[in-house]
Design a protein around this motif. Structure first.
Motif, PDB file in Angstrom:
ATOM      1  N   LYS A 136      -9.496  22.540  20.804  1.00  0.00           N
ATOM      2  CA  LYS A 136     -10.275  22.481  19.563  1.00  0.00           C
ATOM      3  C   LYS A 136     -10.530  23.875  19.004  1.00  0.00           C
ATOM      4  N   SER A 137     -10.817  24.820  19.887  1.00  0.00           N
ATOM      5  CA  SER A 137     -11.083  26.172  19.446  1.00  0.00           C
ATOM      6  C   SER A 137      -9.854  26.792  18.791  1.00  0.00           C
ATOM      7  N   ARG A 138      -8.679  26.533  19.369  1.00  0.00           N
ATOM      8  CA  ARG A 138      -7.443  27.032  18.761  1.00  0.00           C
ATOM      9  C   ARG A 138      -7.174  26.363  17.419  1.00  0.00           C
ATOM     10  N   GLN A 139      -7.493  25.076  17.300  1.00  0.00           N
ATOM     11  CA  GLN A 139      -7.347  24.402  16.009  1.00  0.00           C
ATOM     12  C   GLN A 139      -8.242  25.052  14.954  1.00  0.00           C
ATOM     13  N   LEU A 140      -9.466  25.361  15.349  1.00  0.00           N
ATOM     14  CA  LEU A 140     -10.377  26.008  14.412  1.00  0.00           C
ATOM     15  C   LEU A 140      -9.839  27.374  14.002  1.00  0.00           C
ATOM     16  N   ASP A 141      -9.317  28.124  14.950  1.00  0.00           N
ATOM     17  CA  ASP A 141      -8.726  29.419  14.618  1.00  0.00           C
ATOM     18  C   ASP A 141      -7.617  29.263  13.584  1.00  0.00           C
ATOM     19  N   THR A 142      -6.769  28.262  13.778  1.00  0.00           N
ATOM     20  CA  THR A 142      -5.664  28.030  12.843  1.00  0.00           C
ATOM     21  C   THR A 142      -6.184  27.733  11.444  1.00  0.00           C
TER      22      THR A 142
END
Length: 258
Positions: free
Chosen positions: A191-197
């Motif tokens: 989820k954190s990587r999705q938010l970064d994207t």
């Protein structure tokens, strides 16, 4: 009020349920005196769990009282359901509590998930997709209203959004200063990587968004693992009527060691 997305903060959620208000007030005052960074309540109409018959108090009335009875910590709801109040009115309420508290309000927002509460109080309860759309509409309206209120807020009121779905994470990337997630383990990293994207797509630095999670257990073991996954705000829950703050004290000790 200092807010450091790159550092460590400890918050407490004092559930306004199964207690007299005097007990809730004492718990908030004690947490404030201990040096907690943020004191949250929640926006529900009944105690959580199978037994809804216990005592319960309304979210924003309590926040107005905390604005006067506390003096150091930020205060807010984790989180306000945007379906329970007109968005422009909610912005005005937030601005007012911001002034009463001397600039200590965190405006926590979410799409809502308790259908029984909405039904009991006569609010519509749409599909998950519709509730996320309503959250996006509320965020836009709140930002517009905060920009034209007289007097304006004392500061840029930090917006916390609690969300984990892909469409809701896009709203976090666009609007939030703080992201509260319910994900754990590998799912948290995903989820954190999705938010970064999403942040990169909008041209926003992901580091601008503080990341928050509920925590329990040994902070010296749990805390470092969550830090590796980007969590910066660690939120302990305490329930009435006794509001034991022993776990909060341990997390504050861990924070202060760093």
């Amino acid at each position: 009020m200092k807010r450091n997305p790159g550092g460590v903060r400890v918050a407490v959620q004092i559930a306004p349920a199964r207690a007299d208000y005097a007990q809730i007030r004492r718990a908030a005052a004690e947490a404030d005196a201990l040096g907690v960074d943020v004191i949250f309540n929640w926006d529900h109409f009944f105690p959580l769990g199978k037994d809804r018959s216990g005592k319960h108090f309304e979210c924003w009335t309590v926040l107005g009282a905390w604005a006067e009875s506390t003096g150091r910590a930020e205060i807010g709801a984790l989180v306000t359901c945007v379906g329970y109040r007109n968005a422009d009115l909610l912005a005005d309420m937030a601005r007012t509590v911001d002034h009463i508290s001397g600039g200590r309000l965190v405006l926590g927002l979410g799409a809502g998930f308790r259908e029984a509460e909405a039904t009991e109080y006569g609010y519509p309860f749409g599909s998950p997709a519709q509730r996320v759309r309503d959250l996006g509409d509320a965020l836009r309206r709140i930002e517009r209203r905060l920009a034209v209120l007289n007097p304006p807020p004392t500061r840029k009121v930090p917006i916390l959004v609690a969300a984990d779905g892909p469409n809701a994470l896009r709203l976090v990337a666009r609007h939030a200063d703080i992201w509260h997630t319910f994900a754990e383990g590998e799912a948290l990293g995903d989820k954190s990587r999705q938010l970064d994207t999403h942040c990169h797509e909008l041209g926003r630095d992901p580091a601008e968004i503080e990341r928050s999670s509920f925590v329990s257990g040994d902070p010296w073991r749990v805390g470092p693992e969550l830090r590796k996954r980007g969590i910066g705000m660690f939120t302990v829950i305490t329930n009435g009527p006794d509001y034991d703050l022993a776990e909060l004290r341990r997390w504050l000790a861990w924070r202060d060691e760093g």
